[in-house]
Enzyme design. Sequence first.
Site, PDB file in Angstrom:
ATOM      1  N   HIS A  48       0.823  -1.213   0.000  1.00 31.57           N
ATOM      2  CA  HIS A  48       0.000   0.000   0.000  1.00 31.57           C
ATOM      3  C   HIS A  48       0.855   1.260   0.000  1.00 31.57           C
ATOM      4  CE1 HIS A  48      -3.588  -2.481   1.599  1.00 31.57           C
ATOM      5  NE2 HIS A  48      -3.545  -2.440   0.283  1.00 31.57           N
ATOM      6  N   HIS A  58      -9.599  -5.900   3.942  1.00 31.58           N
ATOM      7  CA  HIS A  58      -8.176  -5.813   3.582  1.00 31.58           C
ATOM      8  C   HIS A  58      -7.740  -7.100   2.871  1.00 31.58           C
ATOM      9  CE1 HIS A  58      -3.804  -5.601   4.103  1.00 31.58           C
ATOM     10  NE2 HIS A  58      -3.941  -4.313   4.364  1.00 31.58           N
ATOM     11  N   GLU A  83      -5.077  -8.831   2.921  1.00 29.36           N
ATOM     12  CA  GLU A  83      -4.433  -9.868   3.740  1.00 29.36           C
ATOM     13  C   GLU A  83      -5.457 -10.608   4.600  1.00 29.36           C
ATOM     14  OE1 GLU A  83      -0.919  -8.737   6.087  1.00 29.36           O
ATOM     15  OE2 GLU A  83      -1.587 -10.238   7.534  1.00 29.36           O
ATOM     16  N   THR A 108      -1.320  -9.101   9.902  1.00 26.47           N
ATOM     17  CA  THR A 108      -0.026  -8.867  10.537  1.00 26.47           C
ATOM     18  C   THR A 108       0.306  -7.397  10.803  1.00 26.47           C
ATOM     19  OG1 THR A 108       0.970  -8.918   8.362  1.00 26.47           O
ATOM     20  CG2 THR A 108       1.036 -10.958   9.623  1.00 26.47           C
ATOM     21  N   CYS A 119       3.780 -10.574  13.703  1.00 27.31           N
ATOM     22  CA  CYS A 119       4.910 -10.289  12.804  1.00 27.31           C
ATOM     23  C   CYS A 119       5.993  -9.509  13.552  1.00 27.31           C
ATOM     24  CB  CYS A 119       4.399  -9.496  11.608  1.00 27.31           C
ATOM     25  SG  CYS A 119       5.721  -8.664  10.735  1.00 27.31           S
ATOM     26  N   SER A 170      -2.402   0.026   6.190  1.00 32.71           N
ATOM     27  CA  SER A 170      -2.884  -0.322   7.524  1.00 32.71           C
ATOM     28  C   SER A 170      -1.817  -0.046   8.582  1.00 32.71           C
ATOM     29  CB  SER A 170      -3.269  -1.808   7.536  1.00 32.71           C
ATOM     30  OG  SER A 170      -3.564  -2.225   8.830  1.00 32.71           O
ATOM     31  N   ASN A 171      -0.582  -0.519   8.348  1.00 30.42           N
ATOM     32  CA  ASN A 171       0.429  -0.355   9.399  1.00 30.42           C
ATOM     33  C   ASN A 171       0.778   1.112   9.603  1.00 30.42           C
ATOM     34  OD1 ASN A 171       3.437   0.199   8.473  1.00 30.42           O
ATOM     35  ND2 ASN A 171       2.432  -0.891   6.818  1.00 30.42           N
ATOM     36  N   SER A 229       5.590   0.102   4.245  1.00 25.60           N
ATOM     37  CA  SER A 229       5.537   0.048   2.783  1.00 25.60           C
ATOM     38  C   SER A 229       6.076   1.330   2.158  1.00 25.60           C
ATOM     39  CB  SER A 229       4.096  -0.210   2.328  1.00 25.60           C
ATOM     40  OG  SER A 229       3.200   0.627   3.034  1.00 25.60           O
TER      41      SER A 229
HETATM   42  S1  SF4 Z   1       4.584  -6.309   8.009  1.00 22.58           S
HETATM   43 FE1  SF4 Z   1       6.121  -6.881   6.473  1.00 22.58          FE
HETATM   44  S2  SF4 Z   1       7.297  -8.579   7.396  1.00 22.58           S
HETATM   45 FE2  SF4 Z   1       5.382  -8.351   8.571  1.00 22.58          FE
HETATM   46  S3  SF4 Z   1       3.949  -9.793   7.632  1.00 22.58           S
HETATM   47 FE3  SF4 Z   1       3.579  -7.818   6.655  1.00 22.58          FE
HETATM   48  S4  SF4 Z   1       4.894  -7.829   4.828  1.00 22.58           S
HETATM   49 FE4  SF4 Z   1       5.618  -9.463   6.188  1.00 22.58          FE
END
Ligand code: SF4
Length: 418
Positions: free
Chosen positions: A83, A176, A178, A244, A281, A314-315, A379
């Site tokens: 993303h 999402h 994932e 994750t 993760c 997301s992260n 990302s």
């Molecule tokens: S954050 Fe990065 S290392 Fe962790 S599961 Fe997602 S793609 Fe993989």
Amino acid sequence: MRTFDIPEFYRSPVIGKVKAIRKTADPRKRDLQPSLLDFGSVRLILPRHFGFCFGVENAIEIAYKAVSENEGKRLWLLSQMIHNPEVNADLESQGIGFLMDTEGRVLTPLDALKPEDVVIVPAFGTTLEIEAKLEAIGVDIQRYNTTCPFVEKVWKRAAQLGEKDYTVVIHGKPSHEETRATFSHSSAHARSMVIRDMAEAEVLAAFVRGERDWRDFEEVFPGRTSPGFEVPQDLQRFGVVNQTTMLASDTQAIADHLKAALMLRDGGSDERFANTRDTLCYATLDNQTATAAALDLARDSADFAVVVGGYNSSNTSHLVELCEEVVPTWFIRGADEFGADGHLGHFDMKSGTHCKTEDWWPSVLRGEVPTVLLTSGASCPDSAVDRVLQQILERCGGGRAVDDVLRLFAKEQATLGA
Ligand code: SF4
């Protein structure tokens, strides 16, 4: 840790150097304290970990390899690689088409594919249903499969839970990529359901404790369960895994809350709850822990934070949430958000809209010079953070040369690491 062959323009002369200096001084990553760069006219706090994670670098390496190995062929990505608009735009410029958008809506029908087409599976992975369709067409989906090994680890764990007759509760955003992929793989081996957040976990816990009528379950969680899922029997034993990139602390809090509900119902027996902590993760955990350490420093000194990343990441949005709790925070996709007239374009997560703010720079500072916490999502290329850093330096004017600051920083780190 393996290093990846990713295009040079994603690397950066400043952020990359800071990371290299930290790595040399502390190769075992024991020190999670942030880096402090003092330019004289502005001080920057950089968390120990941020930016591209293992899975993203792995996916980028494979995608560019697919481009170089398949001249003249049609190349497709199942959906956004990761993303980040910059990364996806560059892949598109290399001739890669997208089959779906991030919500799973079709952009190019799978029927249009030919067996000789090259399809890249993104880092999030994909559903078994899509895998089956591609295989039926004759497309090789393994050659350029960039599914992150840490996502696959979650899938394996879900399968193990299913073998032991546990139901899998997935903490993730239902739409999402994932989460859809994890739900699909998990459902093949275990009864599975998706919950979005703690609010939904509390509702689920109320069902488990017997405080809500099971007849309302389907209405409360429509479309969130695997085929044939039946309540209450399929919520007798379960374990929690996550998308994750969710906040690890949120997933843990949700798991603890659901475990407490089970124990209350079963009179203190916790054997019905599977421990799944090891599926979190490591990169997400490292980034979130390093951000927390940087925020400890920022709490008393920073004027604001800038978080760089895709607005659908997301992260990155979780990093923004963490920062917003401590300091005023601007969520920007890159240096193009700094307007020539002095405004800042940014994403407001509460309203879900892109905004422009004129008076974004604080009129009163906490110290003699501005102090800014600067970080980015998993990302986001370091080169994008470098360009943001340059904008901040230009805004503050004067100060020490970047090379001098880096030299001094390397010296300090060498002393600490000695
Ligand atoms: S954050 Fe990065 S290392 Fe962790 S599961 Fe997602 S793609 Fe993989």
